[in-house]
Design a protein around this motif. Sequence first.
Motif, mmCIF file in Angstrom:
data_model
loop_
_atom_site.group_PDB
_atom_site.id
_atom_site.type_symbol
_atom_site.label_atom_id
_atom_site.label_comp_id
_atom_site.label_asym_id
_atom_site.label_seq_id
_atom_site.Cartn_x
_atom_site.Cartn_y
_atom_site.Cartn_z
ATOM 1 N N GLU A 158 0.694 3.692 2.028
ATOM 2 C CA GLU A 158 1.069 3.989 3.409
ATOM 3 C C GLU A 158 2.279 3.175 3.852
ATOM 4 N N GLN A 159 2.345 1.932 3.426
ATOM 5 C CA GLN A 159 3.507 1.102 3.758
ATOM 6 C C GLN A 159 4.766 1.636 3.079
ATOM 7 N N ARG B 12 -2.916 10.422 8.394
ATOM 8 C CA ARG B 12 -4.248 10.260 7.816
ATOM 9 C C ARG B 12 -4.693 8.805 7.898
ATOM 10 N N ALA B 13 -3.756 7.879 7.638
ATOM 11 C CA ALA B 13 -4.114 6.460 7.717
ATOM 12 C C ALA B 13 -4.478 6.051 9.138
ATOM 13 N N GLY C 23 -7.770 8.713 10.064
ATOM 14 C CA GLY C 23 -8.848 8.931 9.114
ATOM 15 C C GLY C 23 -9.116 10.386 8.827
ATOM 16 N N ILE D 183 0.805 11.437 5.516
ATOM 17 C CA ILE D 183 0.172 10.265 4.898
ATOM 18 C C ILE D 183 -0.130 9.221 5.963
ATOM 19 N N LEU D 184 0.835 8.989 6.853
ATOM 20 C CA LEU D 184 0.630 8.000 7.917
ATOM 21 C C LEU D 184 -0.365 8.495 8.954
ATOM 22 N N THR E 4 0.831 -1.203 0.000
ATOM 23 C CA THR E 4 0.000 0.000 0.000
ATOM 24 C C THR E 4 0.869 1.258 0.000
#
Length: 388
Positions: free
Chosen positions: A318-319, A379-380, A383, A376-377, A316
């Motif tokens: 995020e990863q 937000r993951a 949410g 980005i992280l 993903t």
Amino acid sequence: MTLLVDTVFDLDALLTDEERDWQQRARAFASERIVPVIDDDVENEYFRQSLVPELAAEGFLGMHLTGYGAAGAGAVAYGLVCHELEAADSAWRTFVSVQGSLAMSAIHKHGSEEQKTEWLPQLARGEAIGCFALTEPAGGSDPAAMTTRARRDGDDWVLDGAKRWIGLASVADVAVIWAKDDDEVVRGFLVPTSTPGFTATPIAGKLSMRASIQCDVLLDGVRLPPTAVLPGAHGLSGPFTCLNEARYGIVWGAMGAARSCFEAALGRARTREVFGAPIGARQLVQGALADMLVEYEKGMLLALHLGRLKERGALTPEQISVGKLNSVREALQIARDARALLGGDGVTSDYPVMRHLANLESVRTYEGTDEIHKLILGRALTGLPAFS
């Protein structure tokens, strides 16, 4: 070719025979063709373009792609090649990344069959060089705010705008240009760099990535036929899918720079004598070396994990952000610690550490800054977007 770090950390045991073959070929190429000339190239701000066909002959250009002359190698094999090239210098992992993960990936993912057939074999053979123009002078972290425009004029498209920090643009044969159309949709265009109105000017005065080329690009009434449009790219997802390919390579590459710095410090710790014994016999020095090894090992295991996920089609964005953020951050710390262990000699060109340290500051910024990957992280995790 045995590395000092392998005396503790045996990554090879986790690799396939094919992956080890790619790794060893890239390591040999880096040590034989790049390392002997890199200090001179950095001093002279020289991009040694003669190495491009040699990299192509090894199969490194677009190696993770399938068909059209690309090698079709696995994600881990590609990561290992990035790792070995950046252990020599970030400029050459950057070249392979711009050529393969950005320019070639954009065509492979979003191009028409005619575009793929025309450009991908040339790029894989090193007969043509590509570049990827997304970042603009006002900033790279907010591509949605791009001001480069693409307007229709009859059947043609006309591009106007400016891009900055575009790798290889002044030596490229084709540029992937991202611009907004009249409907505010981001579109990709294949622009032969001989097209009137396209100008690429190398950025002077860099103290980092000096063996590479980054450019300002001016687009002044660049007229293109309708066949120049990448038909599969609509919106920011087009360039972002390519950026994620490049970010994945950085996860491995930054650890290559870290390894080079660690090896330099470890070798010096064994041979430099102070107060009647090698400094490597001192507890503080051994503690520093142990910390460096642990972070390097963790970074490599993370890269390998992400590579296996990528090969399963399960990786993903995020990863990838976890990997890019961690690898560059820890590589910079390893480089700083290595510089300290080398003492005053660490700031000289006798060792590669300051060169890697300067390059890593650029790697930290491009393909998403630390801050962007944290967002980005974030937000993951929550949410909740916090980009503006």
